[in-house]
Each structure stands twice: as C-alpha cells, then as structure tokens.
Design an enzyme around this catalytic site. Structure first.
Site, PDB file in Angstrom:
ATOM      1  N   CYS A   1       0.839  -1.201   0.000  1.00 27.15           N
ATOM      2  CA  CYS A   1       0.000   0.000   0.000  1.00 27.15           C
ATOM      3  C   CYS A   1       0.872   1.249   0.000  1.00 27.15           C
ATOM      4  O   CYS A   1       1.748   1.394   0.855  1.00 27.15           O
ATOM      5  CB  CYS A   1      -0.920  -0.006   1.213  1.00 27.15           C
ATOM      6  SG  CYS A   1      -2.021   1.443   1.271  1.00 27.15           S
TER       7      CYS A   1
ATOM      8  N   HIS B   1       1.588  -7.487  -6.665  1.00 20.79           N
ATOM      9  CA  HIS B   1       0.998  -6.384  -7.435  1.00 20.79           C
ATOM     10  C   HIS B   1       2.045  -5.961  -8.460  1.00 20.79           C
ATOM     11  O   HIS B   1       3.097  -5.435  -8.104  1.00 20.79           O
ATOM     12  CB  HIS B   1       0.632  -5.217  -6.515  1.00 20.79           C
ATOM     13  CG  HIS B   1      -0.134  -4.140  -7.217  1.00 20.79           C
ATOM     14  ND1 HIS B   1      -1.173  -3.469  -6.633  1.00 20.79           N
ATOM     15  CD2 HIS B   1      -0.022  -3.618  -8.467  1.00 20.79           C
ATOM     16  CE1 HIS B   1      -1.663  -2.572  -7.482  1.00 20.79           C
ATOM     17  NE2 HIS B   1      -0.971  -2.652  -8.605  1.00 20.79           N
TER      18      HIS B   1
END
Length: 316
Positions: free
Chosen positions: A83, A154
C-alpha cells in the site's frame, strides 16, 4: 482496499464466488491494540476461506495481531507491503517496508512463531522508479528464507512521493513479465498475480502460470466479475442468480440491522451488482437514496429489484 472489503462486502462477494479466498481490508496493528477488536475481526462463517491482512512494522505488535487473527478464526495472516498511501507511509509500513527486507523478515518470523495458519505477503515489484529486477527478487528471497511460501504480487512499482494511491493503481506500468520471472525463480512458492485485472478473460489470461489472481477494484465496481472467473475455474459450481443474491442479502442485512449496523454501509458493495445491465442506474439510485436508507429497512433491496425488472422488460 481500506474501508472497502469489510465483512459486509465479503459476505456479498462470497455469494458471487463460492470458492474464492477473501481478504479483509488492511487492518493496522494499532487498530487492534487500541480499538474495537470485534468490529475489525468479526466475520460470518460463510466467508471461509478468509485471510486477515495486517498493516504494521513492529514484529511484536504484528505477532500479537496475528495471534488475535488466529483466535478469531482467520485462515491466513497476510502482511501488506504494497500500500502506497500517505497514511501508511507516515506509519512506516505498507510499501515502505520493501526498503527494509530484514525488518520484514523479522516481522514474518515473529508472526510465524505464534500462529499455525500460513503467514503470507502482498508486495509491489519495486519502489519509486527503480525497476531493477534484483530489488524484488532479493526482497522475495529474504522472505522465502523465513519459510514464507505465498506471495501476492501487485505487478507495478509503488511511487511513494508525488503520486496518489489512485495514481499508483494506474500510472506505474504493469510488468506482468517481471512477476512471471519471480514465479520461475521461486517455482515452489505460491504466486498470486494482482494489478490491472479488469475482467475475467484478462485475469485468467494474465494469470496463466500463477497459482491465482487477486481482484480488487474490479470486484468493487463490477462484482459479477467474481462470478465470471468462478464459472471458468469451477464450471460445475452452480452460481446464484441476481434474484437469489438479493434474497440472501435481505436476510443478511436484516440480521445485521437488528444488531445496530447501519443499512447504508452494507448496501455500498451491492451498487455495482447489475452494472452493464439495462436499469443499472435505477438500481444504484434507489440503493443510494438517503431518505430510504435512513429508514434502515432492508426491504429497500426488494423495492430496487422490483423497479429494475420493469425497466429491463420495457427496454429488452
């Protein structure tokens, strides 16, 4: 997916994808140390398999949070190292942790020491504009040496300065080939591909060679993408119709309203259920109507469903 994949969203998503592994929103160790633990960790038994995603950077605090997660029945503890939000940067965790693989390894080991369920990691491919493969390979290798065997990749860098979280989901280029190289270099690790997967065909095509794909924003904006992927991976599973989903959610929201949960927070994930269908705007308008929501009556779902059907018949 902070403030998105709460337990009400996950209950809804489980209806659409009976076999998928669900993940909580990222919950910080501070929230569990000083906040309402039940509010953060309570979930419906139907959500299994469900993973608790944690945010933090202190091994002892993460170990305590992981222990709580196992006690509450989660099937996996996941550490978020991907994040890029400013809030996370101020707490020195999330994607920032990729710059400190030794610390992440200590965090993983501390959690592994106190739980029996798998401890896994979600991460990016790199930080800022450094796209060297060696950076992410060494990061994963350090955690692999702790015994960690599940990595959710990711497939973008995280740019910590100058880009918003939304920009970080769109501007850094997707590099699925680099994620695939990780899988080749760590063949016995479970690698799950994340990032930029907008529909079922794309997700399954990009995910070839990986053990799984993770869908985030696509599942929020077009929830039925979960069913489309499920239908391709588990073709023998009978998936519920929209009408059956509405029935199930009326039952669920009725039980939760009786416990004091506001109806509006439970209907937010459902706004996209009929996206790309005729009448979707009517559905969203009724389920967002503040006057109806103030009544806290789950019957508004049936009202929206009845309003949708004539629109579809007339236009179809």
């Amino acid at each position: 997916m902070i403030d998105v994949t709460d337990r009400h969203c996950r209950f809804f998503h489980r209806l659409l994808a009976p076999h998928a592994r669900l993940y909580t929103e990222m919950i910080t160790t501070g929230a569990l140390q000083h906040g309402d633990v039940a509010r953060h960790l309570d979930f419906d038994p139907s959500e299994h398999p469900v993973a608790l995603q944690l945010g933090g950077s202190e091994p002892a605090a993460l170990a305590a949070a992981a222990r709580l997660g196992q006690q509450w029945g989660f099937d996996e503890i996941n550490l978020n190292c991907g994040c890029p939000s400013e809030r996370v940067q101020k707490g020195a965790f999330g994607a920032c942790l990729m710059a400190e693989p030794e610390l992440v390894a200590d965090c993983i080991k501390a959690m592994q020491d106190v739980v029996d369920v798998p401890v896994t990691v979600k991460h990016r491919l790199g930080l800022d504009y450094d796209e060297s493969y060696g950076f992410v390979r060494d990061f994963v290798g350090k955690l692999y040496d702790t015994g960690c065997r599940v990595f959710i990749v990711h497939a973008r860098n995280a740019v910590l300065k100058g880009l918003t979280p939304k920009d970080n989901r769109e501007i850094p280029p997707l590099r699925y080939d680099v994620a695939a190289q990780l899988k080749r270099d760590f063949p016995d690790a479970v690698m799950v591909l994340n990032g930029g997967l907008a529909n079922a065909d794309q997700a399954l095509r990009a995910g070839e060679g990986f053990e799984g794909v993770m869908l985030g924003r696509a599942a929020w904006h077009t929830p039925r993408v979960l069913s489309e992927v499920s239908a391709k991976l588990w073709p023998q599973t009978v998936l519920p119709t929209d009408a059956q989903v509405v029935d199930a959610m009326v039952g669920y929201t009725s039980r939760q309203v009786a416990r004091g949960v506001p109806l509006r927070v439970m209907l937010r994930p459902m706004l996209g259920l009929v996206n790309q269908q005729v009448g979707a705007r009517t559905w969203r308008r009724l389920l967002s109507d503040s006057t109806r929501l103030r009544a806290n009556d789950p019957a508004v779902l049936y009202e929206a469903w009845r309003a949708l059907r004539p629109v579809m018949r007339r236009d179809g």
